[in-house]
Enzyme design. Structure first.
Site, PDB file in Angstrom:
ATOM      1  N   THR A 184      -1.520 -16.882  -9.134  1.00  0.00           N
ATOM      2  CA  THR A 184      -0.093 -17.178  -8.951  1.00  0.00           C
ATOM      3  C   THR A 184       0.644 -16.070  -8.210  1.00  0.00           C
ATOM      4  O   THR A 184       1.748 -16.284  -7.701  1.00  0.00           O
ATOM      5  CB  THR A 184       0.581 -17.377 -10.312  1.00  0.00           C
ATOM      6  OG1 THR A 184       0.555 -16.130 -11.035  1.00  0.00           O
ATOM      7  CG2 THR A 184      -0.137 -18.441 -11.126  1.00  0.00           C
TER       8      THR A 184
ATOM      9  N   ASP B 135       0.031   5.759  -2.273  1.00  0.00           N
ATOM     10  CA  ASP B 135       0.034   5.223  -3.628  1.00  0.00           C
ATOM     11  C   ASP B 135       0.411   6.327  -4.611  1.00  0.00           C
ATOM     12  O   ASP B 135      -0.338   7.283  -4.802  1.00  0.00           O
ATOM     13  CB  ASP B 135      -1.349   4.655  -3.970  1.00  0.00           C
ATOM     14  CG  ASP B 135      -1.367   3.919  -5.303  1.00  0.00           C
ATOM     15  OD1 ASP B 135      -1.172   4.578  -6.339  1.00  0.00           O
ATOM     16  OD2 ASP B 135      -1.577   2.689  -5.292  1.00  0.00           O
TER      17      ASP B 135
END
Length: 209
Positions: free
Chosen positions: A108, A200
């Site tokens: 999703t 990151d």
């Protein structure tokens, strides 16, 4: 529209520049995140209410201003948000600390909460959500919504680096949540990394790849 606060203090801007450098070591990166978070805490807590208290100095009795006892909780978004906690606690040592962890569902693509541990009296506290990077805003928005779903109404969001896309997402989804950040960058790239950014934040904080 949510309030948006961009820090322009020279010390913060200087430290952010070192933070961005790819040659900055893990040790120094961690120390800089601590220092920047501590400096930001000063401004994030500017609206804490004060009350008056009678005290005795070595030479006289006087009425002095003290914090009115409003409680604060820090909620880092795992894992990179952990790097900002100690800097904030250096300024707000009485704050309690909760944690919230999210991952993105591969099907999703929506954020899913996998861990949440909060102080029992969290609804009575001003909650400061911590995450070094505000990129798409998806995870940050979801974390804030998960907190609201638990009855928390007084929330602020604090990050180091933000992208316009993430700011817009938070302002649209949570117009009642003030956003504080140390730098507003140009944009996101095709991989949703902030440009110029700093890479990151979690990997650079903890020395992972």
């Amino acid at each position: 529209m949510a309030q948006f606060f961009l820090f322009d203090h020279p010390l913060i801007q200087h430290k952010i520049s070192i933070l961005r450098d790819k040659n900055t070591s893990t040790k120094e990166f961690r120390e800089l995140v601590h220092e920047i978070s501590m400096l930001m805490a000063y401004e994030v807590t500017r609206d804490l209410p004060l009350t008056e208290k009678v005290i005795e100095t070595p030479v006289a009795t006087t009425t002095a201003k003290v914090l009115a006892g409003k409680k604060v909780a820090l909620v880092p978004i795992l894992r990179a948000g952990l790097g900002m906690v100690d800097g904030m606690l250096a300024i707000i040592p009485s704050a309690k600390v909760g944690h919230i962890g999210l991952y993105r569902d591969p099907n999703t693509l929506k954020p899913v909460e996998y861990y949440c541990k909060l102080p029992e009296d969290i609804t009575e506290r001003e909650v400061i959500v911590l995450d070094p990077m505000l990129a798409t805003g998806g995870s940050s928005s979801a974390a804030i919504q998960f907190l609201k779903d638990r009855g928390i109404k007084n929330i602020k969001f604090v990050c180091l680096i933000s992208a316009p896309e993430g700011i817009e997402r938070l302002q649209n989804d949570h117009p009642d949540v003030p956003v504080f950040c140390a730098a507003k960058d140009e944009r996101l790239n095709d991989h949703a990394y902030i440009i110029p950014g700093l890479g990151d934040a979690g990997d650079r904080l903890f020395g992972t790849n």
